[in-house]
Write a protein that holds these residues in place. Structure first.
Motif, PDB file in Angstrom:
ATOM      1  N   LEU A 164      39.393  29.850  41.527  1.00  0.00           N
ATOM      2  CA  LEU A 164      37.912  29.525  42.365  1.00  0.00           C
ATOM      3  C   LEU A 164      37.138  28.155  41.736  1.00  0.00           C
ATOM      4  CD1 LEU A 164      35.619  32.648  42.377  1.00  0.00           C
ATOM      5  CD2 LEU A 164      36.399  31.169  44.058  1.00  0.00           C
ATOM      6  N   GLN A 165      37.635  27.779  40.563  1.00  0.00           N
ATOM      7  CA  GLN A 165      36.866  26.649  39.795  1.00  0.00           C
ATOM      8  C   GLN A 165      37.817  25.412  40.062  1.00  0.00           C
ATOM      9  OE1 GLN A 165      35.181  27.304  35.946  1.00  0.00           O
ATOM     10  NE2 GLN A 165      35.632  29.396  36.464  1.00  0.00           N
ATOM     11  N   ARG A 166      39.175  25.486  40.081  1.00  0.00           N
ATOM     12  CA  ARG A 166      39.994  24.374  40.088  1.00  0.00           C
ATOM     13  C   ARG A 166      41.135  24.381  41.056  1.00  0.00           C
ATOM     14  NH1 ARG A 166      42.183  24.791  34.217  1.00  0.00           N
ATOM     15  NH2 ARG A 166      43.672  23.247  35.056  1.00  0.00           N
ATOM     16  N   GLY A 167      41.304  25.581  41.858  1.00  0.00           N
ATOM     17  CA  GLY A 167      42.427  25.698  43.100  1.00  0.00           C
ATOM     18  C   GLY A 167      42.183  24.783  44.129  1.00  0.00           C
ATOM     19  N   SER A 168      43.143  24.556  45.035  1.00  0.00           N
ATOM     20  CA  SER A 168      43.007  23.994  46.115  1.00  0.00           C
ATOM     21  C   SER A 168      42.081  24.811  46.790  1.00  0.00           C
ATOM     22  CB  SER A 168      44.234  23.731  46.797  1.00  0.00           C
ATOM     23  OG  SER A 168      44.691  25.201  47.043  1.00  0.00           O
ATOM     24  N   LYS A 169      41.849  24.086  48.310  1.00  0.00           N
ATOM     25  CA  LYS A 169      40.654  24.666  49.111  1.00  0.00           C
ATOM     26  C   LYS A 169      41.168  25.996  49.487  1.00  0.00           C
ATOM     27  CE  LYS A 169      37.909  23.751  53.177  1.00  0.00           C
ATOM     28  NZ  LYS A 169      37.672  23.086  54.387  1.00  0.00           N
ATOM     29  N   ASP A 170      42.565  25.740  49.981  1.00  0.00           N
ATOM     30  CA  ASP A 170      43.137  27.059  50.377  1.00  0.00           C
ATOM     31  C   ASP A 170      43.138  28.398  49.659  1.00  0.00           C
ATOM     32  OD1 ASP A 170      43.589  26.142  52.957  1.00  0.00           O
ATOM     33  OD2 ASP A 170      45.779  25.489  52.822  1.00  0.00           O
ATOM     34  N   ALA A 171      43.423  28.115  48.332  1.00  0.00           N
ATOM     35  CA  ALA A 171      43.460  28.932  47.211  1.00  0.00           C
ATOM     36  C   ALA A 171      42.309  29.533  47.114  1.00  0.00           C
ATOM     37  CB  ALA A 171      44.047  28.453  45.917  1.00  0.00           C
ATOM     38  N   ARG A 172      41.021  28.674  47.073  1.00  0.00           N
ATOM     39  CA  ARG A 172      39.649  29.269  46.770  1.00  0.00           C
ATOM     40  C   ARG A 172      39.445  29.919  47.974  1.00  0.00           C
ATOM     41  NH1 ARG A 172      35.767  24.772  45.903  1.00  0.00           N
ATOM     42  NH2 ARG A 172      37.187  23.451  47.363  1.00  0.00           N
ATOM     43  N   VAL A 173      39.840  29.809  49.063  1.00  0.00           N
ATOM     44  CA  VAL A 173      39.598  30.653  50.225  1.00  0.00           C
ATOM     45  C   VAL A 173      40.178  32.132  50.276  1.00  0.00           C
ATOM     46  CG1 VAL A 173      39.845  31.003  52.847  1.00  0.00           C
ATOM     47  CG2 VAL A 173      38.909  28.933  51.683  1.00  0.00           C
ATOM     48  N   TYR A 174      41.491  32.055  49.687  1.00  0.00           N
ATOM     49  CA  TYR A 174      42.389  33.311  49.316  1.00  0.00           C
ATOM     50  C   TYR A 174      41.232  34.172  48.294  1.00  0.00           C
ATOM     51  CZ  TYR A 174      46.471  30.649  50.964  1.00  0.00           C
ATOM     52  OH  TYR A 174      47.260  29.733  51.594  1.00  0.00           O
ATOM     53  N   THR A 175      40.933  33.508  47.371  1.00  0.00           N
ATOM     54  CA  THR A 175      40.394  34.253  46.226  1.00  0.00           C
ATOM     55  C   THR A 175      38.965  34.836  46.709  1.00  0.00           C
ATOM     56  OG1 THR A 175      41.136  32.539  44.627  1.00  0.00           O
ATOM     57  CG2 THR A 175      39.431  34.067  43.922  1.00  0.00           C
ATOM     58  N   ILE A 176      38.196  33.835  47.424  1.00  0.00           N
ATOM     59  CA  ILE A 176      37.031  34.443  47.912  1.00  0.00           C
ATOM     60  C   ILE A 176      37.186  35.637  48.763  1.00  0.00           C
ATOM     61  CG2 ILE A 176      36.349  33.084  49.915  1.00  0.00           C
ATOM     62  CD1 ILE A 176      33.860  34.018  46.843  1.00  0.00           C
ATOM     63  N   THR A 177      38.205  35.597  49.566  1.00  0.00           N
ATOM     64  CA  THR A 177      38.527  36.682  50.574  1.00  0.00           C
ATOM     65  C   THR A 177      38.925  37.854  49.846  1.00  0.00           C
ATOM     66  OG1 THR A 177      39.537  35.236  52.146  1.00  0.00           O
ATOM     67  CG2 THR A 177      40.090  37.353  52.305  1.00  0.00           C
ATOM     68  N   ILE A 178      39.602  37.778  48.742  1.00  0.00           N
ATOM     69  CA  ILE A 178      39.896  39.030  47.801  1.00  0.00           C
ATOM     70  C   ILE A 178      38.840  39.563  47.303  1.00  0.00           C
ATOM     71  CG2 ILE A 178      40.973  39.757  45.781  1.00  0.00           C
ATOM     72  CD1 ILE A 178      43.126  37.782  46.334  1.00  0.00           C
ATOM     73  N   LEU A 179      37.697  38.726  46.801  1.00  0.00           N
ATOM     74  CA  LEU A 179      36.538  39.292  46.121  1.00  0.00           C
ATOM     75  C   LEU A 179      35.476  39.837  47.248  1.00  0.00           C
ATOM     76  CD1 LEU A 179      35.542  36.079  43.947  1.00  0.00           C
ATOM     77  CD2 LEU A 179      36.293  38.389  43.253  1.00  0.00           C
ATOM     78  N   LYS A 180      35.512  39.309  48.397  1.00  0.00           N
ATOM     79  CA  LYS A 180      34.727  39.892  49.490  1.00  0.00           C
ATOM     80  C   LYS A 180      35.205  41.533  49.774  1.00  0.00           C
ATOM     81  CE  LYS A 180      33.482  39.565  54.496  1.00  0.00           C
ATOM     82  NZ  LYS A 180      34.136  38.899  55.774  1.00  0.00           N
ATOM     83  N   LYS A 181      36.571  41.392  49.671  1.00  0.00           N
ATOM     84  CA  LYS A 181      37.235  42.832  49.726  1.00  0.00           C
ATOM     85  C   LYS A 181      36.579  43.792  48.915  1.00  0.00           C
ATOM     86  CE  LYS A 181      41.373  42.100  52.745  1.00  0.00           C
ATOM     87  NZ  LYS A 181      42.834  42.639  52.589  1.00  0.00           N
ATOM     88  N   LEU A 182      36.559  43.464  47.683  1.00  0.00           N
ATOM     89  CA  LEU A 182      36.132  44.157  46.611  1.00  0.00           C
ATOM     90  C   LEU A 182      34.585  44.778  46.691  1.00  0.00           C
ATOM     91  CD1 LEU A 182      37.691  42.194  43.558  1.00  0.00           C
ATOM     92  CD2 LEU A 182      38.296  44.469  44.400  1.00  0.00           C
TER      93      LEU A 182
END
Length: 435
Positions: free
Chosen positions: A219-237
């Motif tokens: 979330l802090q250092r990843g690419s834009k796509d990777a941060r979107v992947y991560t926030i999508t997972i967190l949203k599912k949580l």
């Protein structure tokens, strides 16, 4: 004497289908219709039915019992039984004749070679240093449908993903390790969370401290796509039973700053909306999390996002500001921001009914705990007081109207000094002019 004619091909086909129908395992039949299930779903008693049959039982016939066990039911929700559906498809595939060339491929189960390819890719991930391409191919396969996702979990794909995701904790400076972690999250975002037994396994992986630490780094250092992947997972949580307090204690300010940055994203509305939803869930879980968010500069960021936000985003931002204003630090941050009162005043009546209700709650908190002369003057100058007067004329009692009335009873004397304060309201509140 009647002569029996030879059975027609149609009759033979019907009989053949009937014989095949009788051969289906009993567990594949719906207890209501005794027919092969196409969309098996589990109800709260643990029994599986064909979706259309059980929904008809509950909602058309208004039954409140389980048809098989006759137990009384309070929860009428249904959960797809992916495991049983897959078993039925496999059974059909193994017992059906070879399809003719003209048969439609859309109605047949997914080709087995995709499963074989998945097995091969998972083995490659365990040995090859070139993992990114394999992960991209895996993502393409599981995007084909629920059956492929289920296969992936059954084949041990979760353990492989976990190892790739947490490896950055020890090799964070290795570019290939970092990229593999990003792509592993790209695969993980497509898996179900807390839906059936396999969804629970996904939730268990995500609940591990190491996994959340890695996601925080991305979330802090990843690419834009990777941060979107991560926030999508967190949203599912946010839809699952997840311990957000542990995340706040471990990751704290850094993670909040990353989510606020995503919330400010003007290009990806989906990422921005997801970040706000995750923030609402986390901040709603504890007051400690709100203090961390305020320390990360949440109030300043959110206030500055308000003027250019659409309805949905505006409502989410206001909800977060209201949660932050329930803390002393949050209220101080709000009134110290030069646009705070003005931005919320402008939204009152101009966005939606929900947004207006939240605005009133924010002003109520500010007026209750920080009714300084500067605050009361800004509410008058930015038009908040004038709009609150309109709310007093609402027909019928309401909690929002009561909050407005309470503000006027407490601070009407201060506001009545201004020429624009309605004279009839002075009488209504028993306020007398000092002239």
């Amino acid at each position: 004497m009647l002569l029996m004619s030879n059975p027609s091909p149609t009759m033979e086909m019907g009989r053949s289908n009937l014989d095949s129908e009788r051969e289906f395992p009993q567990d594949f039949r719906c207890p209501i219709s005794m027919e092969l299930m196409k969309e098996p779903v589990i109800i709260s008693t643990g029994v599986t039915y064909e979706r259309k049959n059980i929904e008809k039982w509950f909602f058309s016939y208004k039954k409140k019992t389980c048809p098989a066990t006759m137990q009384n039911i309070e929860n009428f929700g249904v959960t797809p039984n992916h495991t049983l559906k897959r078993l039925i498809l496999l059974w059909q595939n193994s017992h059906s004749p070879s399809p003719s060339p003209s048969s439609s491929s859309s109605s047949s189960p997914l080709p087995s070679y995709k499963r074989d390819e998945m097995v091969s890719l998972l083995k490659t991930l365990g040995s090859s240093p070139f993992k990114v391409n394999s992960l991209k191919k895996l993502r393409e396969i599981i995007e084909l449908g629920d059956e492929m996702k289920l296969d992936f979990i059954i084949l041990g794909g979760l353990d492989v993903l976990f190892q790739l995701i947490v490896q950055i904790l020890s090799d964070c400076s290795d570019f290939m390790v970092f990229r593999a972690c990003e792509e592993a999250l790209g695969v993980l975002q497509h898996l179900p969370i807390s839906e059936g037994d396999y969804g629970i396994k996904v939730l268990e992986v995500l609940s591990k401290t190491e996994c959340m630490k890695s996601m925080s780094i991305i979330l802090q250092r990843g690419s834009k796509d990777a941060r979107v992947y991560t926030i999508t997972i967190l949203k599912k949580l946010t839809q699952a039973d997840f311990n957000w307090n542990a995340v706040v204690n471990e990751e704290g300010i850094g993670m909040f700053k990353s989510m606020l940055e995503l919330a400010s994203d003007e290009i990806s509305m989906k990422a921005s909306s997801s970040a706000l939803q995750v923030l609402i869930k986390i901040l709603d879980s504890s007051k400690k999390s709100r203090s961390r968010a305020i320390e990360a500069g949440a109030m300043c960021t959110l206030i500055e996002l308000l003027p250019d936000s659409n309805r949905s985003k505006c409502e989410k931002i206001l909800h977060i500001i209201k949660l932050l204003c329930e803390c002393a630090d949050g209220r101080v941050a709000f009134i110290e921001h030069r646009l705070g009162i003005g931005a919320v005043s402008k939204i009152l009546f101009n966005v939606s009914e929900l947004a207006s209700k939240i605005c009133v709650k924010i002003f109520s908190l500010i007026c209750c705990f920080h009714p300084t002369e500067k605050v009361l003057e800004e509410m008058m100058m930015y038009g908040a007081v004038k709009k609150l007067v309109v709310l007093l004329h609402m027909s019928g009692p309401s909690s929002i109207k009561n909050k407005v009335l309470d503000m006027f009873k407490k601070h009407g004397n201060s506001w009545s000094r201004y020429p624009c304060f309605p004279s009839e309201l002075k009488e209504y509140l028993c306020i007398h002019s000092r002239h």
